[in-house]
Design a protein around this motif. Structure first.
Motif, PDB file in Angstrom:
ATOM      1  N   VAL A 175       0.854  -1.187   0.000  1.00  0.00           N
ATOM      2  CA  VAL A 175       0.000   0.000   0.000  1.00  0.00           C
ATOM      3  C   VAL A 175       0.890   1.238   0.000  1.00  0.00           C
ATOM      4  O   VAL A 175       2.011   1.216   0.529  1.00  0.00           O
ATOM      5  N   LYS A 176       0.378   2.303  -0.609  1.00  0.00           N
ATOM      6  CA  LYS A 176       1.115   3.564  -0.657  1.00  0.00           C
ATOM      7  C   LYS A 176       0.462   4.544   0.297  1.00  0.00           C
ATOM      8  O   LYS A 176      -0.710   4.872   0.173  1.00  0.00           O
ATOM      9  N   SER A 177       1.225   5.015   1.276  1.00  0.00           N
ATOM     10  CA  SER A 177       0.715   5.946   2.279  1.00  0.00           C
ATOM     11  C   SER A 177       1.685   7.104   2.413  1.00  0.00           C
ATOM     12  O   SER A 177       2.893   6.897   2.584  1.00  0.00           O
ATOM     13  N   ALA A 178       1.162   8.328   2.331  1.00  0.00           N
ATOM     14  CA  ALA A 178       1.995   9.531   2.424  1.00  0.00           C
ATOM     15  C   ALA A 178       3.148   9.475   1.420  1.00  0.00           C
ATOM     16  O   ALA A 178       4.276   9.876   1.721  1.00  0.00           O
ATOM     17  N   GLY A 179       2.869   8.943   0.237  1.00  0.00           N
ATOM     18  CA  GLY A 179       3.861   8.910  -0.828  1.00  0.00           C
ATOM     19  C   GLY A 179       4.881   7.795  -0.727  1.00  0.00           C
ATOM     20  O   GLY A 179       5.809   7.736  -1.534  1.00  0.00           O
ATOM     21  N   THR A 180       4.732   6.887   0.241  1.00  0.00           N
ATOM     22  CA  THR A 180       5.710   5.818   0.454  1.00  0.00           C
ATOM     23  C   THR A 180       5.042   4.455   0.360  1.00  0.00           C
ATOM     24  O   THR A 180       3.998   4.219   0.980  1.00  0.00           O
ATOM     25  N   TRP A 181       5.651   3.552  -0.405  1.00  0.00           N
ATOM     26  CA  TRP A 181       5.140   2.188  -0.509  1.00  0.00           C
ATOM     27  C   TRP A 181       5.633   1.352   0.662  1.00  0.00           C
ATOM     28  O   TRP A 181       6.803   1.412   1.030  1.00  0.00           O
ATOM     29  N   LYS A 182       4.719   0.562   1.233  1.00  0.00           N
ATOM     30  CA  LYS A 182       5.068  -0.321   2.340  1.00  0.00           C
ATOM     31  C   LYS A 182       4.429  -1.699   2.135  1.00  0.00           C
ATOM     32  O   LYS A 182       3.473  -1.846   1.374  1.00  0.00           O
ATOM     33  N   ILE A 183       4.965  -2.678   2.841  1.00  0.00           N
ATOM     34  CA  ILE A 183       4.425  -4.034   2.777  1.00  0.00           C
ATOM     35  C   ILE A 183       3.277  -4.158   3.771  1.00  0.00           C
ATOM     36  O   ILE A 183       3.456  -3.901   4.963  1.00  0.00           O
ATOM     37  N   ARG A 184       2.108  -4.571   3.280  1.00  0.00           N
ATOM     38  CA  ARG A 184       0.964  -4.805   4.164  1.00  0.00           C
ATOM     39  C   ARG A 184       0.807  -6.297   4.458  1.00  0.00           C
ATOM     40  O   ARG A 184       0.365  -6.679   5.532  1.00  0.00           O
ATOM     41  N   LYS A 185       1.201  -7.113   3.491  1.00  0.00           N
ATOM     42  CA  LYS A 185       1.106  -8.559   3.678  1.00  0.00           C
ATOM     43  C   LYS A 185       2.245  -9.226   2.948  1.00  0.00           C
ATOM     44  O   LYS A 185       2.518  -8.907   1.789  1.00  0.00           O
ATOM     45  N   ARG A 186       2.920 -10.144   3.630  1.00  0.00           N
ATOM     46  CA  ARG A 186       4.016 -10.896   2.999  1.00  0.00           C
ATOM     47  C   ARG A 186       3.934 -12.356   3.413  1.00  0.00           C
ATOM     48  O   ARG A 186       3.792 -12.669   4.598  1.00  0.00           O
ATOM     49  N   VAL A 187       4.002 -13.233   2.422  1.00  0.00           N
ATOM     50  CA  VAL A 187       4.045 -14.679   2.670  1.00  0.00           C
ATOM     51  C   VAL A 187       5.402 -15.180   2.197  1.00  0.00           C
ATOM     52  O   VAL A 187       5.746 -15.066   1.021  1.00  0.00           O
ATOM     53  N   PHE A 188       6.166 -15.721   3.145  1.00  0.00           N
ATOM     54  CA  PHE A 188       7.536 -16.187   2.890  1.00  0.00           C
ATOM     55  C   PHE A 188       7.529 -17.705   2.775  1.00  0.00           C
ATOM     56  O   PHE A 188       7.142 -18.401   3.707  1.00  0.00           O
ATOM     57  N   SER A 189       7.941 -18.210   1.602  1.00  0.00           N
ATOM     58  CA  SER A 189       7.968 -19.660   1.364  1.00  0.00           C
ATOM     59  C   SER A 189       9.370 -20.102   0.954  1.00  0.00           C
ATOM     60  O   SER A 189       9.842 -19.724  -0.125  1.00  0.00           O
ATOM     61  N   PRO A 190      10.059 -20.904   1.789  1.00  0.00           N
ATOM     62  CA  PRO A 190      11.308 -21.511   1.324  1.00  0.00           C
ATOM     63  C   PRO A 190      10.980 -22.610   0.315  1.00  0.00           C
ATOM     64  O   PRO A 190      10.075 -23.420   0.550  1.00  0.00           O
ATOM     65  N   LEU A 191      11.697 -22.628  -0.812  1.00  0.00           N
ATOM     66  CA  LEU A 191      11.387 -23.563  -1.887  1.00  0.00           C
ATOM     67  C   LEU A 191      12.364 -24.729  -1.972  1.00  0.00           C
ATOM     68  O   LEU A 191      11.982 -25.855  -2.297  1.00  0.00           O
ATOM     69  N   TRP A 192      13.629 -24.454  -1.745  1.00  0.00           N
ATOM     70  CA  TRP A 192      14.659 -25.488  -1.818  1.00  0.00           C
ATOM     71  C   TRP A 192      15.836 -25.062  -0.953  1.00  0.00           C
ATOM     72  O   TRP A 192      15.948 -23.891  -0.572  1.00  0.00           O
ATOM     73  N   GLN A 193      16.718 -25.995  -0.647  1.00  0.00           N
ATOM     74  CA  GLN A 193      17.832 -25.675   0.255  1.00  0.00           C
ATOM     75  C   GLN A 193      18.925 -26.734   0.139  1.00  0.00           C
ATOM     76  O   GLN A 193      18.643 -27.910  -0.107  1.00  0.00           O
ATOM     77  N   TYR A 194      20.172 -26.308   0.278  1.00  0.00           N
ATOM     78  CA  TYR A 194      21.262 -27.270   0.459  1.00  0.00           C
ATOM     79  C   TYR A 194      22.272 -26.680   1.437  1.00  0.00           C
ATOM     80  O   TYR A 194      22.376 -25.458   1.594  1.00  0.00           O
ATOM     81  N   ASN A 195      22.998 -27.551   2.106  1.00  0.00           N
ATOM     82  CA  ASN A 195      23.957 -27.143   3.126  1.00  0.00           C
ATOM     83  C   ASN A 195      25.375 -27.530   2.709  1.00  0.00           C
ATOM     84  O   ASN A 195      25.582 -28.528   2.019  1.00  0.00           O
ATOM     85  N   GLY A 196      26.323 -26.747   3.137  1.00  0.00           N
ATOM     86  CA  GLY A 196      27.725 -27.053   2.884  1.00  0.00           C
ATOM     87  C   GLY A 196      28.594 -26.563   4.026  1.00  0.00           C
ATOM     88  O   GLY A 196      28.142 -25.791   4.885  1.00  0.00           O
ATOM     89  N   THR A 197      29.819 -27.019   4.040  1.00  0.00           N
ATOM     90  CA  THR A 197      30.753 -26.598   5.079  1.00  0.00           C
ATOM     91  C   THR A 197      31.407 -25.285   4.674  1.00  0.00           C
ATOM     92  O   THR A 197      31.892 -25.140   3.543  1.00  0.00           O
ATOM     93  N   ALA A 198      31.393 -24.325   5.568  1.00  0.00           N
ATOM     94  CA  ALA A 198      31.993 -23.025   5.270  1.00  0.00           C
ATOM     95  C   ALA A 198      33.516 -23.120   5.267  1.00  0.00           C
ATOM     96  O   ALA A 198      34.112 -23.886   6.022  1.00  0.00           O
ATOM     97  N   ILE A 199      34.144 -22.333   4.394  1.00  0.00           N
ATOM     98  CA  ILE A 199      35.603 -22.266   4.342  1.00  0.00           C
ATOM     99  C   ILE A 199      36.015 -20.902   4.901  1.00  0.00           C
ATOM    100  O   ILE A 199      35.646 -19.858   4.337  1.00  0.00           O
ATOM    101  N   PRO A 200      36.763 -20.874   5.994  1.00  0.00           N
ATOM    102  CA  PRO A 200      37.140 -19.593   6.588  1.00  0.00           C
ATOM    103  C   PRO A 200      37.956 -18.731   5.615  1.00  0.00           C
ATOM    104  O   PRO A 200      38.775 -19.247   4.842  1.00  0.00           O
ATOM    105  N   ILE A 201      37.734 -17.448   5.665  1.00  0.00           N
ATOM    106  CA  ILE A 201      38.480 -16.510   4.821  1.00  0.00           C
ATOM    107  C   ILE A 201      39.782 -16.133   5.530  1.00  0.00           C
ATOM    108  O   ILE A 201      39.789 -15.822   6.715  1.00  0.00           O
TER     109      ILE A 201
END
Length: 205
Positions: A175-201
Protein backbone atom coordinates in the motif's frame (compact mmCIF):
# COMPACT_ATOMS: atom_id res chain seq x y z
CA UNK A 1 -0.66 18.63 -15.22
CA UNK A 2 0.21 20.28 -18.63
CA UNK A 3 -0.91 23.91 -19.04
CA UNK A 4 -3.15 24.65 -22.02
CA UNK A 5 -1.80 27.36 -24.33
CA UNK A 6 -4.67 29.44 -25.72
CA UNK A 7 -2.45 31.83 -27.74
CA UNK A 8 -2.81 30.06 -31.12
CA UNK A 9 -6.58 29.82 -30.66
CA UNK A 10 -6.80 33.52 -29.74
CA UNK A 11 -4.94 34.54 -32.90
CA UNK A 12 -7.12 32.31 -35.05
CA UNK A 13 -10.33 33.73 -33.57
CA UNK A 14 -9.18 37.35 -33.87
CA UNK A 15 -8.45 36.79 -37.53
CA UNK A 16 -11.56 34.81 -38.49
CA UNK A 17 -14.32 36.00 -36.17
CA UNK A 18 -13.36 39.44 -34.87
CA UNK A 19 -12.54 40.62 -31.40
CA UNK A 20 -16.04 40.23 -29.88
CA UNK A 21 -16.49 36.69 -31.11
CA UNK A 22 -12.96 35.84 -30.01
CA UNK A 23 -13.63 37.02 -26.47
CA UNK A 24 -16.81 34.92 -26.35
CA UNK A 25 -14.93 31.97 -27.79
CA UNK A 26 -12.13 32.29 -25.26
CA UNK A 27 -14.71 32.39 -22.49
CA UNK A 28 -16.10 29.09 -23.75
CA UNK A 29 -12.62 27.60 -23.89
CA UNK A 30 -11.87 28.76 -20.36
CA UNK A 31 -15.11 27.25 -19.05
CA UNK A 32 -14.17 23.96 -20.70
CA UNK A 33 -10.81 23.79 -18.92
CA UNK A 34 -12.11 22.05 -15.74
CA UNK A 35 -13.63 19.28 -17.86
CA UNK A 36 -10.34 18.86 -19.71
CA UNK A 37 -8.49 18.74 -16.41
CA UNK A 38 -10.89 16.12 -15.09
CA UNK A 39 -10.36 13.99 -18.19
CA UNK A 40 -6.59 14.33 -17.79
CA UNK A 41 -6.80 13.29 -14.14
CA UNK A 42 -8.93 10.29 -15.08
CA UNK A 43 -6.38 9.29 -17.69
CA UNK A 44 -3.62 9.63 -15.09
CA UNK A 45 -5.59 7.51 -12.63
CA UNK A 46 -6.22 4.93 -15.33
CA UNK A 47 -2.47 4.43 -15.68
CA UNK A 48 -2.59 2.82 -12.22
CA UNK A 49 -5.23 0.35 -13.37
CA UNK A 50 -5.08 -3.46 -13.09
CA UNK A 51 -2.37 -5.32 -14.94
CA UNK A 52 1.40 -5.12 -15.32
CA UNK A 53 1.32 -1.71 -17.06
CA UNK A 54 1.33 0.51 -13.98
CA UNK A 55 3.33 3.54 -12.97
CA UNK A 56 7.01 3.02 -13.71
CA UNK A 57 7.94 5.21 -10.73
CA UNK A 58 5.76 3.13 -8.42
CA UNK A 59 7.19 -0.12 -9.69
CA UNK A 60 10.72 1.21 -9.19
CA UNK A 61 9.88 2.30 -5.65
CA UNK A 62 8.48 -1.14 -4.84
CA UNK A 63 11.59 -2.84 -6.21
CA UNK A 64 13.68 -0.59 -3.98
CA UNK A 65 11.45 -1.66 -1.09
CA UNK A 66 12.27 -5.30 -1.85
CA UNK A 67 16.00 -4.56 -1.91
CA UNK A 68 15.83 -2.58 1.33
CA UNK A 69 14.02 -5.46 3.02
CA UNK A 70 16.87 -7.82 2.16
CA UNK A 71 19.44 -5.25 3.31
CA UNK A 72 17.67 -4.90 6.67
CA UNK A 73 17.63 -8.69 7.10
CA UNK A 74 21.34 -9.05 6.28
CA UNK A 75 22.33 -6.20 8.62
CA UNK A 76 19.75 -7.22 11.26
CA UNK A 77 18.67 -3.58 11.35
CA UNK A 78 15.31 -3.41 13.12
CA UNK A 79 15.04 0.36 12.69
CA UNK A 80 15.09 0.08 8.91
CA UNK A 81 13.05 -3.12 8.95
CA UNK A 82 10.22 -1.42 10.84
CA UNK A 83 9.87 1.34 8.23
CA UNK A 84 9.11 -1.19 5.50
CA UNK A 85 5.78 -2.41 6.91
CA UNK A 86 2.39 -0.92 7.71
CA UNK A 87 1.27 -0.93 11.33
CA UNK A 88 -1.31 -3.63 10.55
CA UNK A 89 1.08 -5.76 8.51
CA UNK A 90 0.77 -9.54 8.43
CA UNK A 91 3.87 -11.68 7.85
CA UNK A 92 3.58 -15.42 7.24
CA UNK A 93 6.86 -17.32 7.54
CA UNK A 94 7.82 -20.87 6.54
CA UNK A 95 4.74 -21.25 4.36
CA UNK A 96 4.48 -24.15 1.94
CA UNK A 97 5.68 -23.54 -1.64
CA UNK A 98 2.07 -22.86 -2.71
CA UNK A 99 1.76 -20.13 -0.07
CA UNK A 100 -0.46 -22.07 2.33
CA UNK A 101 0.00 -22.79 6.05
CA UNK A 102 3.04 -21.28 7.78
CA UNK A 103 3.41 -19.25 10.98
CA UNK A 104 1.49 -15.97 11.01
CA UNK A 105 2.84 -12.79 12.62
CA UNK A 106 0.21 -10.04 12.90
CA UNK A 107 0.92 -6.37 13.61
CA UNK A 108 4.12 -4.37 13.31
CA UNK A 109 5.58 -5.44 16.65
CA UNK A 110 5.23 -9.15 15.86
CA UNK A 111 6.63 -8.59 12.36
CA UNK A 112 9.69 -6.73 13.63
CA UNK A 113 10.27 -9.29 16.39
CA UNK A 114 10.52 -11.96 13.70
CA UNK A 115 13.88 -10.45 12.71
CA UNK A 116 15.25 -11.81 15.98
CA UNK A 117 15.49 -15.12 14.16
CA UNK A 118 18.39 -13.71 12.15
CA UNK A 119 20.51 -14.01 15.31
CA UNK A 120 20.76 -17.73 14.58
CA UNK A 121 23.29 -17.11 11.82
CA UNK A 122 26.46 -15.08 11.96
CA UNK A 123 26.40 -13.62 8.44
CA UNK A 124 24.00 -13.73 5.54
CA UNK A 125 23.61 -12.49 1.98
CA UNK A 126 20.15 -12.22 0.43
CA UNK A 127 19.89 -11.47 -3.29
CA UNK A 128 16.74 -10.73 -5.30
CA UNK A 129 16.51 -13.16 -8.21
CA UNK A 130 13.45 -11.70 -9.96
CA UNK A 131 10.31 -9.77 -9.15
CA UNK A 132 6.91 -9.38 -10.80
CA UNK A 133 5.19 -6.24 -9.52
CA UNK A 134 1.62 -5.31 -10.47
CA UNK A 135 0.27 -1.86 -9.61
CA UNK A 136 -3.41 -2.65 -9.04
CA UNK A 137 -4.65 0.78 -7.95
CA UNK A 138 -3.50 4.26 -7.15
CA UNK A 139 -2.41 3.17 -3.69
CA UNK A 140 -2.25 -0.63 -3.96
CA UNK A 141 0.00 -3.19 -5.61
CA UNK A 142 0.96 -6.83 -5.45
CA UNK A 143 4.28 -8.55 -5.91
CA UNK A 144 5.66 -12.03 -6.48
CA UNK A 145 9.41 -12.29 -6.13
CA UNK A 146 12.19 -14.83 -5.70
CA UNK A 147 15.43 -14.52 -3.79
CA UNK A 148 18.39 -16.63 -2.79
CA UNK A 149 19.74 -16.57 0.75
CA UNK A 150 23.19 -17.65 1.90
CA UNK A 151 23.18 -18.10 5.68
CA UNK A 152 26.37 -18.81 7.62
CA UNK A 153 25.76 -20.70 10.85
CA UNK A 154 28.60 -20.70 13.41
CA UNK A 155 30.40 -23.87 14.38
CA UNK A 156 29.16 -25.90 17.31
CA UNK A 157 30.74 -28.57 19.48
CA UNK A 158 29.51 -31.22 17.06
CA UNK A 159 29.46 -29.45 13.67
CA UNK A 160 31.70 -27.09 11.67
CA UNK A 161 30.64 -23.66 10.45
CA UNK A 162 27.91 -24.29 7.89
CA UNK A 163 26.57 -22.40 4.89
CA UNK A 164 22.88 -22.87 4.13
CA UNK A 165 21.82 -21.84 0.64
CA UNK A 166 18.07 -21.42 0.22
CA UNK A 167 15.67 -20.42 -2.52
CA UNK A 168 12.80 -18.20 -1.34
CA UNK A 169 9.52 -16.99 -2.78
CA UNK A 170 7.73 -13.89 -1.44
CA UNK A 171 4.06 -13.16 -2.17
CA UNK A 172 3.25 -9.57 -1.23
CA UNK A 173 0.58 -6.92 -0.98
CA UNK A 174 1.69 -3.27 -0.84
CA UNK A 175 0.00 0.00 0.00
CA UNK A 176 1.11 3.56 -0.66
CA UNK A 177 0.72 5.95 2.28
CA UNK A 178 1.99 9.53 2.42
CA UNK A 179 3.86 8.91 -0.83
CA UNK A 180 5.71 5.82 0.45
CA UNK A 181 5.14 2.19 -0.51
CA UNK A 182 5.07 -0.32 2.34
CA UNK A 183 4.43 -4.03 2.78
CA UNK A 184 0.96 -4.80 4.16
CA UNK A 185 1.11 -8.56 3.68
CA UNK A 186 4.02 -10.90 3.00
CA UNK A 187 4.05 -14.68 2.67
CA UNK A 188 7.54 -16.19 2.89
CA UNK A 189 7.97 -19.66 1.36
CA UNK A 190 11.31 -21.51 1.32
CA UNK A 191 11.39 -23.56 -1.89
CA UNK A 192 14.66 -25.49 -1.82
CA UNK A 193 17.83 -25.67 0.25
CA UNK A 194 21.26 -27.27 0.46
CA UNK A 195 23.96 -27.14 3.13
CA UNK A 196 27.73 -27.05 2.88
CA UNK A 197 30.75 -26.60 5.08
CA UNK A 198 31.99 -23.03 5.27
CA UNK A 199 35.60 -22.27 4.34
CA UNK A 200 37.14 -19.59 6.59
CA UNK A 201 38.48 -16.51 4.82
CA UNK A 202 42.17 -15.75 5.34
CA UNK A 203 42.59 -12.00 5.60
CA UNK A 204 46.01 -10.49 4.72
CA UNK A 205 46.33 -8.59 8.03
Amino acid sequence: MPTTDFAPERRRMLTMLGTGAAVAGLGALASATPAAATASEELSTASYGPGPAGSAEDELAINRLLETYLFAVDTKDKTVFRTLFTDDAVLTVMAHPDGTAGIVKSGIEAVVANLDGAAAWGYSTHVTANAYVRVTGRYTATGDSHATAQLVYPATATAPETVVVRGIRYRDEYVKSAGTWKIRKRVFSPLWQYNGTAIPITYPN
